[in-house]
Design an enzyme around this catalytic site. Structure first.
Site, PDB file in Angstrom:
ATOM      1  CD  GLU A 149      10.790  11.858  11.876  1.00 54.68           C
ATOM      2  OE1 GLU A 149       9.774  11.278  12.288  1.00 54.68           O
ATOM      3  OE2 GLU A 149      11.607  11.332  11.102  1.00 54.68           O
TER       4      GLU A 149
ATOM      5  CE  LYS B 293      -1.717   2.664   3.098  1.00 53.72           C
ATOM      6  NZ  LYS B 293      -1.625   3.971   2.433  1.00 53.72           N
TER       7      LYS B 293
ATOM      8  CD  GLU C 226      13.288   3.645   7.940  1.00 52.62           C
ATOM      9  OE1 GLU C 226      13.281   4.412   8.941  1.00 52.62           O
ATOM     10  OE2 GLU C 226      13.246   4.051   6.777  1.00 52.62           O
TER      11      GLU C 226
ATOM     12  CB  CYS D 160      13.280   8.369   8.340  1.00 53.81           C
ATOM     13  SG  CYS D 160      14.101   7.367   7.105  1.00 53.81           S
TER      14      CYS D 160
HETATM   15  P1  NDP Z   1       2.206   7.540   8.743  1.00 52.89           P
HETATM   16  O1  NDP Z   1       2.956   6.637   9.645  1.00 52.89           O
HETATM   17  O2  NDP Z   1       0.847   7.958   9.152  1.00 52.89           O
HETATM   18  O3  NDP Z   1       2.080   6.889   7.284  1.00 52.89           O
HETATM   19  C1  NDP Z   1       2.968   5.931   6.730  1.00 52.89           C
HETATM   20  C2  NDP Z   1       2.153   4.905   5.942  1.00 52.89           C
HETATM   21  O4  NDP Z   1       1.297   4.169   6.832  1.00 52.89           O
HETATM   22  C3  NDP Z   1       1.210   5.525   4.927  1.00 52.89           C
HETATM   23  O5  NDP Z   1       1.072   4.661   3.813  1.00 52.89           O
HETATM   24  C4  NDP Z   1      -0.080   5.603   5.701  1.00 52.89           C
HETATM   25  O6  NDP Z   1      -1.209   5.691   4.884  1.00 52.89           O
HETATM   26  C5  NDP Z   1      -0.064   4.291   6.453  1.00 52.89           C
HETATM   27  N1  NDP Z   1      -0.863   4.262   7.664  1.00 52.89           N
HETATM   28  C6  NDP Z   1      -1.419   5.286   8.359  1.00 52.89           C
HETATM   29  N2  NDP Z   1      -2.073   4.831   9.437  1.00 52.89           N
HETATM   30  C7  NDP Z   1      -1.943   3.476   9.428  1.00 52.89           C
HETATM   31  C8  NDP Z   1      -2.389   2.425  10.297  1.00 52.89           C
HETATM   32  N3  NDP Z   1      -3.079   2.690  11.395  1.00 52.89           N
HETATM   33  N4  NDP Z   1      -2.058   1.158  10.002  1.00 52.89           N
HETATM   34  C9  NDP Z   1      -1.318   0.862   8.907  1.00 52.89           C
HETATM   35  N5  NDP Z   1      -0.876   1.819   8.045  1.00 52.89           N
HETATM   36  C10 NDP Z   1      -1.175   3.107   8.311  1.00 52.89           C
HETATM   37  O7  NDP Z   1       3.066   8.776   8.461  1.00 52.89           O
HETATM   38  P2  NDP Z   1       2.557  10.142   7.783  1.00 52.89           P
HETATM   39  O8  NDP Z   1       2.650   9.952   6.343  1.00 52.89           O
HETATM   40  O9  NDP Z   1       1.247  10.584   8.319  1.00 52.89           O
HETATM   41  O10 NDP Z   1       3.638  11.152   8.325  1.00 52.89           O
HETATM   42  C11 NDP Z   1       3.569  11.630   9.666  1.00 52.89           C
HETATM   43  C12 NDP Z   1       4.947  11.708  10.263  1.00 52.89           C
HETATM   44  O11 NDP Z   1       5.582  10.433  10.179  1.00 52.89           O
HETATM   45  C13 NDP Z   1       5.886  12.615   9.510  1.00 52.89           C
HETATM   46  O12 NDP Z   1       5.783  13.940   9.893  1.00 52.89           O
HETATM   47  C14 NDP Z   1       7.212  12.028   9.901  1.00 52.89           C
HETATM   48  O13 NDP Z   1       7.579  12.525  11.158  1.00 52.89           O
HETATM   49  C15 NDP Z   1       6.957  10.564  10.005  1.00 52.89           C
HETATM   50  N6  NDP Z   1       7.353   9.826   8.808  1.00 52.89           N
HETATM   51  C16 NDP Z   1       8.488   9.086   8.840  1.00 52.89           C
HETATM   52  C17 NDP Z   1       8.915   8.417   7.716  1.00 52.89           C
HETATM   53  C18 NDP Z   1      10.113   7.601   7.688  1.00 52.89           C
HETATM   54  O14 NDP Z   1      10.635   7.336   6.598  1.00 52.89           O
HETATM   55  N7  NDP Z   1      10.609   7.113   8.802  1.00 52.89           N
HETATM   56  C19 NDP Z   1       8.182   8.502   6.470  1.00 52.89           C
HETATM   57  C20 NDP Z   1       6.967   9.264   6.528  1.00 52.89           C
HETATM   58  C21 NDP Z   1       6.586   9.885   7.675  1.00 52.89           C
HETATM   59  P3  NDP Z   1      -1.657   7.117   4.286  1.00 52.89           P
HETATM   60  O15 NDP Z   1      -0.474   7.898   3.921  1.00 52.89           O
HETATM   61  O16 NDP Z   1      -2.369   6.694   3.094  1.00 52.89           O
HETATM   62  O17 NDP Z   1      -2.476   7.746   5.353  1.00 52.89           O
END
Ligand code: NDP
Length: 500
Positions: free
Chosen positions: A406, A201, A275, A309
């Site tokens: 972050e 996804k 991660e 990240c």
């Molecule tokens: P999320 O953790 O919400 O999203 C990451 C992925 O998980 C997306 O595909 C999201 O779907 C999906 N997701 C959301 N909720 C659930 C759930 N309950 N169960 C399973 N999958 C889920 O991160 P965000 O994109 O909202 O970003 C928020 C913060 O996360 C950022 O500000 C940053 O601090 C951190 N982040 C860290 C990353 C890294 O590489 N370590 C990458 C991205 C974010 P969808 O996007 O469709 O809602």
């Protein structure tokens, strides 16, 4: 829509102030992205299919706020279908000799190379990141990842997990929006090489390159059901990670969501790798070559708008060189060009979404309210889209939110230290443990510091260097499991079931 400085009408990259040179625009053509459909369903069992539900989401170009396409909000039933397709495909795919699986991965890698311009432009349009980065970093890394794991597919006996290690089964993979296609490659390449099938996804704001990758799977003749893509928001992600028929969950994203998945899977047999976030320290000692270190600090935090990240979001600079270093850093930041992601001169593109822009704005406002001093170079921002100027905070204390949380944006918090021991103490003063950087001329100091830093990856006199042969991952609240290298095979191998 929040903005943090004055606007102009056109989304053009802004010329740096006071420089000797100005840049003529060097725009890449949006048409190179190929045809973008008005609406997309899922990719299940080798076919593009409609969702069982009627809810659709929109993906937007963050540089223009124009809707690019609609895509399906995956339902529980859609996830069931995708997992069932992956399960059906598993028996044949896992039974193929590794050398046969490798052929498909090599083919995918070569098609990614052949279609690299198209993928780079599409990624840039959907994500907001500069074309220079998608062209020179993201897409080449995607190809490299498939080439690398193609090489492992017929050598798994020699990977250190015993003879004839077995795949886990069906892998559920959920990825974020910051490196959409690269995160897909990091997940899918090792899973396929080891004989697993996958349901992936993509993030809600960046589904387009994953859907284009589905076309590449068809072009490569990949057997149906080996790769399935289900789009949607966090609800779809939650349905996928909680599905009773998946054998492995691989998640990249925020720590709170990672924590909720870990809770969900505790006590089950499902294998999990996470991660998550980071708050990396980039430590500059007084003997560091200043210009080289400045370049590394800039790359560490402003690469990909700081949506990284492992970004070096905390600069720890030795007090004795602070003034000289900050002066050089500000001078370099003043030359960064913010604007149109499709302009090949652009250094900093658009923030990925209005929600992310609001989060960056909230945290930087908190930084000022808590007493840190804010500085940004002067530059105009385009009138539409989501933008944030490269920003530096000095006078930051360890208690400030901007030093602890972050931000995931182009924002650097500067702290100082007097002794190496104090630098290590401050660097480790975070719940995260993903990455760190060290800048010094002395090899012994690099080794002394690196061995004391609690971070999964430590770069010395460089930053943000990636290679498919090198494992990447964190500990503490940055997650567990490794991606990349020989170590990146382990999450997809059922090491308990190997032949002995
Ligand atoms: P999320 O953790 O919400 O999203 C990451 C992925 O998980 C997306 O595909 C999201 O779907 C999906 N997701 C959301 N909720 C659930 C759930 N309950 N169960 C399973 N999958 C889920 O991160 P965000 O994109 O909202 O970003 C928020 C913060 O996360 C950022 O500000 C940053 O601090 C951190 N982040 C860290 C990353 C890294 O590489 N370590 C990458 C991205 C974010 P969808 O996007 O469709 O809602």
């Amino acid at each position: 829509m929040a903005k943090n400085t004055k606007k102009t009408d056109a989304p053009v990259a802004q010329a740096p102030r006071g420089g000797l040179f100005t840049y003529a625009p060097a725009p890449e053509s949006p048409a190179a992205a190929g045809d973008i459909a008005t609406s997309y369903g899922h990719f299940i069992g080798g076919e593009f299919v409609d969702s069982s539900g009627s809810e659709a989401l929109k993906t937007v170009n963050p540089a223009t706020e124009q809707v690019l396409a609609e895509f399906a909000q995956g339902t529980g039933e859609d996830v069931d279908r995708a997992v069932a397709a992956a399960r059906r495909a598993f028996a044949d795919w896992s039974a193929l000799p590794g050398s046969e699986r490798a052929k498909y991965l090599f083919r995918i890698a070569r098609i990614v190379q052949e279609r690299s311009r198209e993928l780079a432009v599409l990624e840039s349009i959907d994500n907001g990141k500069p074309i220079r980065e998608t062209r020179d970093f993201d897409v080449p890394m995607v190809a490299a990842w498939f080439f690398y794991y193609a090489g492992w597919a017929d050598k798994l006996d020699y990977a250190g997990y015993g003879p004839n290690p077995k795949p886990v089964g069906v892998a559920a993979q959920v990825i974020p929006w910051n490196f959409p296609l690269m995160m897909l490659a990091w997940k899918i390449a090792p899973a396929l090489a080891t004989g697993n099938t996958v349901v992936l996804k993509p993030a809600e704001t960046t589904p387009l390159t994953a859907l284009r990758f589905a076309e590449i799977c068809r072009q490569a003749g990949l057997p149906k059901g080996v790769v399935n893509i289900v789009t949607g928001d966090g609800r779809t992600g939650a349905a996928l990670t909680a599905h009773p028929d998946v054998d492995k969950v691989a998640f990249t994203g925020s720590t709170p969501v990672g924590r909720s998945i870990a809770r969900q899977l505790a006590g089950t047999r499902t294998k999990l790798s996470l991660e998550l976030g980071g708050k990396a320290a980039n430590i500059v000692f007084d003997d560091a070559p200043i210009d080289q270190a400045v370049e590394g600090i800039v790359n560490g935090i402003f690469f990909n708008q700081g949506h990284v990240c492992c970004a070096g979001s905390r600069l720890l600079v030795q007090e004795s060189v602070q003034d000289e270093f900050l002066e050089a850093l500000k001078r370099r930041m003043s030359t960064l060009r913010v604007g149109d992601p499709l302009d090949k001169n652009t250094d900093i593109g658009a923030i990925n979404s209005s929600a992310q822009l609001s989060r960056i704005t909230e945290l930087t406002d908190a930084g000022e309210a808590e007493g840190a001093e804010r500085w940004s170079p002067s530059c105009d921002l385009p009138g539409t889209g989501y933008w944030f100027r490269p920003t530096l905070f000095t006078g930051v204390s360890q208690a400030h939110r901007i030093a602890r949380e972050e931000i995931f944006g182009p924002v650097l918090s500067v702290l100082t230290f007097r002794t190496p021991a104090e630098a290590v103490e401050k660097a480790n003063n975070t719940p995260y443990g993903l990455s760190a950087g060290i800048w010094t001329e002395k090899g012994s100091r690099i080794l002394w510091t690196a061995s004391r830093l609690k971070a999964g990856v430590v770069w010395a006199n460089t930053f943000n260097k990636f290679d498919p042969a090198s494992p990447f991952g964190g500990y503490k609240e940055s997650g567990y499991g490794r991606e990349g290298g020989r170590h990146g095979l382990e999450p997809y191998l059922n090491v308990e079931a190997r032949d002995v």
